[in-house]
Design an enzyme around this catalytic site. Structure first.
Site, short mmCIF file in Angstrom:
data_model
loop_
_atom_site.label_atom_id
_atom_site.label_comp_id
_atom_site.label_asym_id
_atom_site.label_seq_id
_atom_site.Cartn_x
_atom_site.Cartn_y
_atom_site.Cartn_z
N SER A 83 0.86 -1.19 0.00
CA SER A 83 0.00 0.00 0.00
C SER A 83 0.89 1.23 0.00
O SER A 83 1.82 1.31 -0.80
CB SER A 83 -0.95 -0.04 1.21
OG SER A 83 -1.92 0.99 1.12
N HIS B 240 -2.44 -1.20 -3.44
CA HIS B 240 -3.52 -0.23 -3.27
C HIS B 240 -3.14 1.03 -4.03
O HIS B 240 -2.15 1.69 -3.70
CB HIS B 240 -3.72 0.10 -1.79
CG HIS B 240 -4.06 -1.08 -0.94
ND1 HIS B 240 -3.87 -1.10 0.43
CD2 HIS B 240 -4.57 -2.29 -1.28
CE1 HIS B 240 -4.26 -2.28 0.90
NE2 HIS B 240 -4.68 -3.01 -0.12
N ASP C 182 -4.03 -4.81 5.95
CA ASP C 182 -4.54 -5.61 4.83
C ASP C 182 -3.55 -6.72 4.49
O ASP C 182 -2.34 -6.51 4.44
CB ASP C 182 -4.75 -4.74 3.59
CG ASP C 182 -5.33 -5.55 2.43
OD1 ASP C 182 -6.32 -6.26 2.65
OD2 ASP C 182 -4.76 -5.50 1.33
#
Length: 342
Positions: free
Chosen positions: A164, A191, A285
């Site tokens: 991310s 992401h 995540d």
């Protein structure tokens, strides 16, 4: 108040950004710059909490400005650019230079998507402004040789990566160091803003010897090929591990794509042959998926805190006891080369 510097060479676009940011009671636009050199001077004078940065500027572009700001006075930078694939590719270079996020330029106030674009810009600037950055000279980012892998490490057959905020720079370093004949497919969940997946894949392909492309449902998973999750879709593999799957199932933990479905998918298909990599990013995540991967006998490597822009995701994996190794990006590449052999 979060003090923001807006860097944009087009007056109309700059006015739009200033208007959106100034409308939020928690944000104050303290300066405006029309090129990278002016931005650098204003960073020194104003010491903003966050910066929005265009990439296509003269005489100093956003990539050069980002690199100099991160070397002199690290400040959270959000790249705001058009969705032209060439500009998206340049935006990825700015992320590698230290910017934290990239967004498309907001559509005009008359557009049906304006409210959502404005909300996303404001939310991203606020979130990035909270990231604490340290100045790290290039010499400090070079990794020491990794410890030798245990002799009984199983041979991996696939690499699954979740990343991310700060992930693109780490991933670029890993892929640049892998050999051209890397004997396993690499699947990547990053992401990133809608519309950036294609440019991200092109940039990764230019960063090292491995070809990279946006995954399609049913794509054959070939050794030495990097498959990137498409916009707003989960990435996984078929039950036999031979092909990619791309689905629009519900977001996991607020993310689509998410690292957890990817890790669970490769765990089910490859078992002990699965290798999970978790890189810089906020939140956690992918951690639940890594737990499944470890239970299946696979191996996990997490990026170390010293090289992370944000240690949330890899830190959560370590806290859960899931990481077999905790390494800087260059050393992660070397470890993958040891764990995955023909």
């Amino acid at each position: 108040m979060i003090r923001v510097l807006v860097v944009e060479d087009m007056p109309t676009a700059r006015q739009l950004l200033v208007g959106i940011l100034s409308a939020d009671p928690e944000l104050e636009v303290v300066g405006q710059a029309s090129d990278g050199a002016e931005a650098l001077a204003l960073v020194r004078a104003l010491r903003p909490d966050a910066i929005t940065m265009d990439v296509m500027m003269m005489p100093m572009d956003g990539i050069q400005a980002t690199a100099q700001i991160m070397a002199e006075r690290p400040t959270p930078i959000v790249i705001v650019t058009s969705l032209d694939v060439n500009e998206v590719t340049l935006s990825m270079k700015a992320l590698a230079a230290g910017a934290l996020a990239a967004l498309p330029k907001p559509r005009g106030p008359g557009s049906p998507g304006f409210a959502e674009d404005a909300r996303r810009l404001v939310t991203t600037v606020k979130a990035m402004s909270r990231v604490a950055l340290l100045r790290r000279p290039e010499s400090a980012r070079r990794a020491a040789p990794p410890p030798a892998a245990p002799p009984d490490v199983p041979r991996g057959r696939v690499v699954a990566v979740a990343a991310s905020t700060g992930g693109p720079a780490a991933l670029q370093r890993i892929l640049a160091r892998l050999p051209a004949a890397f004997p396993a497919p690499v699947l990547v969940v990053q992401h990133i803003a809608l519309g950036f997946a294609e440019g991200f894949a092109r940039w990764l392909a230019s960063a090292g010897p491995l070809p990279a492309r946006v995954a399609r449902d049913g794509t054959l998973l070939e050794p030495g090929v990097v498959h990137v999750a498409p916009d707003d879709r989960h990435l996984g593999v078929t039950a036999d591990g031979a092909r990619a799957t791309v689905t629009d199932e519900a977001p996991v933990g607020g993310f689509r794509p998410s690292g957890t479905p990817l890790f669970r998918s490769v765990a089910a298909a490859y078992g002990a042959g699965a290798v999970g990599v978790i890189l810089s990013g906020m939140g956690r995540d992918g951690v639940d998926g890594l737990a499944d991967l470890r239970r299946a006998g696979g191996r996990v490597v997490a990026q170390d805190a010293a090289s992370c822009a944000v240690d949330g995701m890899p830190g959560a994996a370590q806290a859960a006891g899931l990481a077999d190794a905790v390494l800087a990006p260059d050393a992660i590449a070397d470890r993958l080369a040891l764990w995955i052999r023909r």
